[in-house]
Design a protein around this motif. Structure first.
Motif, PDB file in Angstrom:
ATOM      1  N   GLU A  74       0.824  -1.212   0.000  1.00  0.00           N
ATOM      2  CA  GLU A  74       0.000   0.000   0.000  1.00  0.00           C
ATOM      3  C   GLU A  74       0.857   1.262   0.000  1.00  0.00           C
ATOM      4  OE1 GLU A  74      -3.156   0.283   2.899  1.00  0.00           O
ATOM      5  OE2 GLU A  74      -3.615   2.350   2.325  1.00  0.00           O
ATOM      6  N   GLY A  75       1.992   1.203   0.687  1.00  0.00           N
ATOM      7  CA  GLY A  75       2.789   2.415   0.926  1.00  0.00           C
ATOM      8  C   GLY A  75       3.545   2.903  -0.285  1.00  0.00           C
ATOM      9  N   SER A  76       3.764   2.029  -1.273  1.00  0.00           N
ATOM     10  CA  SER A  76       4.495   2.458  -2.467  1.00  0.00           C
ATOM     11  C   SER A  76       3.849   1.881  -3.715  1.00  0.00           C
ATOM     12  CB  SER A  76       5.954   2.003  -2.385  1.00  0.00           C
ATOM     13  OG  SER A  76       6.553   2.141  -3.662  1.00  0.00           O
ATOM     14  N   LYS A  77       3.255   2.761  -4.506  1.00  0.00           N
ATOM     15  CA  LYS A  77       2.590   2.284  -5.722  1.00  0.00           C
ATOM     16  C   LYS A  77       3.613   1.783  -6.729  1.00  0.00           C
ATOM     17  CE  LYS A  77      -1.508   5.237  -5.171  1.00  0.00           C
ATOM     18  NZ  LYS A  77      -2.500   4.308  -4.667  1.00  0.00           N
ATOM     19  N   SER A  78       4.841   2.363  -6.728  1.00  0.00           N
ATOM     20  CA  SER A  78       5.838   1.875  -7.687  1.00  0.00           C
ATOM     21  C   SER A  78       6.345   0.491  -7.275  1.00  0.00           C
ATOM     22  CB  SER A  78       6.985   2.868  -7.857  1.00  0.00           C
ATOM     23  OG  SER A  78       7.563   3.166  -6.626  1.00  0.00           O
ATOM     24  N   PHE A  79       6.455   0.243  -5.965  1.00  0.00           N
ATOM     25  CA  PHE A  79       6.816  -1.103  -5.503  1.00  0.00           C
ATOM     26  C   PHE A  79       5.790  -2.116  -6.007  1.00  0.00           C
ATOM     27  CE2 PHE A  79       5.904  -4.552  -2.531  1.00  0.00           C
ATOM     28  CZ  PHE A  79       7.137  -5.179  -2.430  1.00  0.00           C
ATOM     29  N   THR A  80       4.515  -1.795  -5.800  1.00  0.00           N
ATOM     30  CA  THR A  80       3.446  -2.739  -6.155  1.00  0.00           C
ATOM     31  C   THR A  80       3.400  -2.972  -7.654  1.00  0.00           C
ATOM     32  OG1 THR A  80       2.243  -2.047  -4.227  1.00  0.00           O
ATOM     33  CG2 THR A  80       0.975  -3.193  -5.903  1.00  0.00           C
ATOM     34  N   LYS A  81       3.620  -1.910  -8.414  1.00  0.00           N
ATOM     35  CA  LYS A  81       3.590  -2.050  -9.871  1.00  0.00           C
ATOM     36  C   LYS A  81       4.695  -3.013 -10.318  1.00  0.00           C
ATOM     37  CE  LYS A  81       0.809  -0.037 -11.944  1.00  0.00           C
ATOM     38  NZ  LYS A  81      -0.484  -0.562 -12.423  1.00  0.00           N
ATOM     39  N   GLN A  82       5.910  -2.816  -9.791  1.00  0.00           N
ATOM     40  CA  GLN A  82       7.019  -3.699 -10.164  1.00  0.00           C
ATOM     41  C   GLN A  82       6.739  -5.132  -9.705  1.00  0.00           C
ATOM     42  OE1 GLN A  82       9.488  -2.702 -12.216  1.00  0.00           O
ATOM     43  NE2 GLN A  82       9.894  -4.916 -12.329  1.00  0.00           N
ATOM     44  N   PHE A  83       6.172  -5.258  -8.500  1.00  0.00           N
ATOM     45  CA  PHE A  83       5.830  -6.584  -7.965  1.00  0.00           C
ATOM     46  C   PHE A  83       4.837  -7.297  -8.897  1.00  0.00           C
ATOM     47  CE2 PHE A  83       3.235  -9.405  -5.357  1.00  0.00           C
ATOM     48  CZ  PHE A  83       4.182 -10.106  -4.621  1.00  0.00           C
ATOM     49  N   CYS A  84       3.839  -6.546  -9.374  1.00  0.00           N
ATOM     50  CA  CYS A  84       2.845  -7.134 -10.290  1.00  0.00           C
ATOM     51  C   CYS A  84       3.504  -7.598 -11.583  1.00  0.00           C
ATOM     52  CB  CYS A  84       1.745  -6.119 -10.614  1.00  0.00           C
ATOM     53  SG  CYS A  84       0.619  -5.846  -9.250  1.00  0.00           S
ATOM     54  N   ILE A  85       4.420  -6.789 -12.094  1.00  0.00           N
ATOM     55  CA  ILE A  85       5.103  -7.180 -13.338  1.00  0.00           C
ATOM     56  C   ILE A  85       5.908  -8.459 -13.078  1.00  0.00           C
ATOM     57  CG2 ILE A  85       6.892  -6.487 -15.002  1.00  0.00           C
ATOM     58  CD1 ILE A  85       5.908  -3.534 -14.421  1.00  0.00           C
ATOM     59  N   ASP A  86       6.660  -8.477 -11.969  1.00  0.00           N
ATOM     60  CA  ASP A  86       7.518  -9.631 -11.663  1.00  0.00           C
ATOM     61  C   ASP A  86       6.711 -10.921 -11.480  1.00  0.00           C
ATOM     62  OD1 ASP A  86       9.605  -7.873 -11.705  1.00  0.00           O
ATOM     63  OD2 ASP A  86       9.838  -7.745  -9.521  1.00  0.00           O
ATOM     64  N   HIS A  87       5.487 -10.783 -10.961  1.00  0.00           N
ATOM     65  CA  HIS A  87       4.711 -11.985 -10.622  1.00  0.00           C
ATOM     66  C   HIS A  87       3.510 -12.197 -11.550  1.00  0.00           C
ATOM     67  CE1 HIS A  87       7.166 -12.764  -7.092  1.00  0.00           C
ATOM     68  NE2 HIS A  87       7.212 -11.451  -6.966  1.00  0.00           N
ATOM     69  N   HIS A  88       3.512 -11.478 -12.679  1.00  0.00           N
ATOM     70  CA  HIS A  88       2.467 -11.658 -13.702  1.00  0.00           C
ATOM     71  C   HIS A  88       1.071 -11.452 -13.136  1.00  0.00           C
ATOM     72  CE1 HIS A  88       5.833 -13.078 -16.002  1.00  0.00           C
ATOM     73  NE2 HIS A  88       6.067 -13.984 -15.068  1.00  0.00           N
ATOM     74  N   ILE A  89       0.917 -10.455 -12.315  1.00  0.00           N
ATOM     75  CA  ILE A  89      -0.391 -10.129 -11.756  1.00  0.00           C
ATOM     76  C   ILE A  89      -1.014  -9.046 -12.645  1.00  0.00           C
ATOM     77  CG2 ILE A  89      -1.543  -9.068  -9.757  1.00  0.00           C
ATOM     78  CD1 ILE A  89       0.756 -10.435  -8.073  1.00  0.00           C
ATOM     79  N   PRO A  90      -2.246  -9.292 -13.148  1.00  0.00           N
ATOM     80  CA  PRO A  90      -2.819  -8.340 -14.106  1.00  0.00           C
ATOM     81  C   PRO A  90      -3.089  -6.962 -13.481  1.00  0.00           C
ATOM     82  CG  PRO A  90      -4.416 -10.069 -13.517  1.00  0.00           C
ATOM     83  CD  PRO A  90      -3.109 -10.460 -12.912  1.00  0.00           C
ATOM     84  N   THR A  91      -2.584  -5.927 -14.137  1.00  0.00           N
ATOM     85  CA  THR A  91      -2.748  -4.553 -13.657  1.00  0.00           C
ATOM     86  C   THR A  91      -2.583  -3.612 -14.845  1.00  0.00           C
ATOM     87  OG1 THR A  91      -1.946  -2.952 -12.022  1.00  0.00           O
ATOM     88  CG2 THR A  91      -0.282  -4.317 -13.075  1.00  0.00           C
ATOM     89  N   ALA A  92      -2.868  -2.330 -14.649  1.00  0.00           N
ATOM     90  CA  ALA A  92      -2.737  -1.377 -15.758  1.00  0.00           C
ATOM     91  C   ALA A  92      -1.265  -1.086 -16.024  1.00  0.00           C
ATOM     92  CB  ALA A  92      -3.454  -0.072 -15.402  1.00  0.00           C
ATOM     93  N   GLU A  93      -0.967  -0.828 -17.293  1.00  0.00           N
ATOM     94  CA  GLU A  93       0.405  -0.450 -17.635  1.00  0.00           C
ATOM     95  C   GLU A  93       0.724   0.914 -17.035  1.00  0.00           C
ATOM     96  OE1 GLU A  93       1.551  -1.430 -21.463  1.00  0.00           O
ATOM     97  OE2 GLU A  93       3.292  -0.098 -21.441  1.00  0.00           O
ATOM     98  N   ALA A  94       1.926   1.066 -16.503  1.00  0.00           N
ATOM     99  CA  ALA A  94       2.277   2.328 -15.833  1.00  0.00           C
ATOM    100  C   ALA A  94       3.777   2.551 -15.879  1.00  0.00           C
ATOM    101  CB  ALA A  94       1.812   2.291 -14.388  1.00  0.00           C
ATOM    102  N   ARG A  95       4.166   3.816 -15.667  1.00  0.00           N
ATOM    103  CA  ARG A  95       5.587   4.169 -15.539  1.00  0.00           C
ATOM    104  C   ARG A  95       5.720   5.080 -14.335  1.00  0.00           C
ATOM    105  NH1 ARG A  95       8.755   5.347 -20.296  1.00  0.00           N
ATOM    106  NH2 ARG A  95       8.197   3.699 -21.734  1.00  0.00           N
TER     107      ARG A  95
END
Ligand code: AMP
Ligand code: GLY
Length: 427
Positions: A100-121
């Motif tokens: 929850e505390g870092s949206k960039s952490f979560t985004k990278q985590f989703c990419i690493d673990h193939h969790i479906p989410t919106a594309e972001a930078r």
């Protein structure tokens, strides 16, 4: 067992109401609590950033479980400070609370673990952020990276609006001075909750929040103006898909990096044509989602939270009432920008007499026998009913019994489910 519950909002009042029904409970302490909680628990004054004072209190009062409501103390590391002192805690470590505390952490985590989410930078300066904006289609979503109390997200319909949001986040230092630019997801939103013990996740319940301040989902984003549970879109098939594609990979991935997730994992989802996508994680109960989930729970909440804290959840499906619960948030005029404090509220006794209704305090204080508004979101009126129409009718009947001219609420909580109900679809 003695329990210490940390927090002071409607969410914590709802948790307190469930905890006091447990045969395992001796005394419930709440820090700092609120006037509603004071009727069923013992309020104590503790500074939430003084971990040692909390540890000392827990030792003196022989606290068997600490339940942490809000995100800020979790992100600050309260859970592991208490665990290091030998206490049992419901809530994740700071490292796990990054979900929850870092949206960039979560985004990278989703990419690493193939969790479906919106594309972001993610960006740390305005210029490259704006250059990226010009390459994306509209609408587009601009998000502050760190905690921003529900105020860090702008869904921009135009490039000017998106650029203004970028400037505002950097200029205001909102959410830690970095941001994410994320593609807009189409679909229906739902909040889904899973109870986690570090390795296992049990589906808890679903809800639908109403984040915008105005009727018809217009106006500024808020912490949440009302909710209902269950969310009709989260039927058994969708729940299993979300567990399989989003929740279980998260538990596995967090454990694999040495930061197991223990506590309530709250997934903000967008259910679109291609299935569920993760909008964001929260690492705690939702507010006001808790106010509609817990009245439906037909289990001992204290036993469940304790089992999660001990890493000992039993794999079983949790029992919930098939009824619908709906909550209406009463807010002080001026919310979310500048809520006016100090006005007098009365009529709560009358409101509580409506069948199926329960009230929780979110931002009140008592002074000389009077109940005063003391926050943005001030009261929650929750009703159970056989369907969303009955729950809404009861909740608004209770709202109308409350005398508080300086407050307001949305009159259309549940509109989407009501529309589907009217169209003869399943609820
Ligand atoms: P958040 O604080 O991340 O939950 O965002 C607040 C609200 O903004 C969400 O509840 C959504 O309504 C909306 N939102 C956030 N991200 C997106 C997205 N990628 N696409 C569409 N809506 C979004
Ligand atoms: N209702 C949204 C939240 O608790 O963050």
């Amino acid at each position: 067992m003695n329990v210490l519950l940390i927090g002071s909002g409607g969410r914590e009042h709802a948790i307190a109401k469930s905890l006091v029904q447990s045969p395992l409970l001796s005394t419930l302490f709440v820090a700092p609590g609120n006037p509603g909680m004071a009727e069923i628990a013992q309020c104590v004054v503790l500074r939430l950033d003084d971990f040692q004072a909390i540890i000392d209190f827990c030792r003196v009062q022989a606290i068997g479980l600490v339940v942490i409501g809000p995100e800020a103390p979790l992100v600050a590391g309260l859970a592991e400070a208490l665990e290091r002192a030998g206490l049992k805690v419901f809530g994740p470590s700071a490292a796990a609370a990054q979900l929850e505390g870092s949206k960039s952490f979560t985004k990278q985590f989703c990419i690493d673990h193939h969790i479906p989410t919106a594309e972001a930078r993610s960006f740390e300066a305005a210029e490259p952020a704006k250059a990226y904006l010009s390459t994306r289609s509209l609408p587009i979503v601009v998000k502050a990276d760190g905690l921003a109390a529900g105020k860090g997200v702008v869904v921009a319909a135009s490039r000017e609006e998106a650029e203004a949001a970028v400037d505002q986040i950097f200029a205001g230092g909102i959410g830690g001075g970095s941001l994410l630019i994320e593609d807009f997801l189409e679909g229906e939103e739902a909040s889904f909750f899973a109870l986690c013990d570090g390795t296992r996740a049990l589906p808890f319940a679903s809800a639908q929040d109403h984040k915008r301040v105005g009727e018809g989902d217009k106006g500024a984003n808020t912490g949440g103006m009302g909710a209902y549970s269950p969310a009709p879109i989260m039927d058994g098939t969708m729940t299993e898909r979300v567990m399989e594609e989003i929740i279980r990979p998260t538990l596995k991935g967090m454990a694999a990096r040495g930061t197991p997730f223990k506590g309530m994992l709250f997934a903000g989802l967008m259910i679109g044509a291609n299935g569920p996508k993760l909008i964001e994680y929260n690492v705690r109960f939702g507010d006001p989602e808790t106010q509609v989930m817990l009245p439906r729970l037909q289990e001992d909440l204290l036993a469940l939270l304790l089992a999660a804290a001990e890493g000992n959840l039993q794999e079983k499906s949790l029992r919930f009432s098939p009824e619908t619960a709906l909550t209406v948030v009463l807010a002080a005029r001026g919310y979310p920008e500048a809520p006016q404090k100090g006005s007098v509220i009365s009529g709560l006794d009358k409101a509580a007499l409506v069948p199926g209704v329960s009230l929780t305090h979110a931002g009140t204080r008592r002074e000389g026998g009077k109940l005063l508004a003391d926050g943005g979101r001030v009261l929650n009126v929750t009703a159970l009913g056989k369907d969303v129409a009955e729950a809404a009718a009861r909740a608004y009947q209770a709202v109308d019994a409350i005398d508080w001219p300086e407050g307001f609420c949305r009159r259309d909580i549940g509109w989407r489910a009501l529309k589907n109900l009217g169209a003869g679809k399943k609820n």
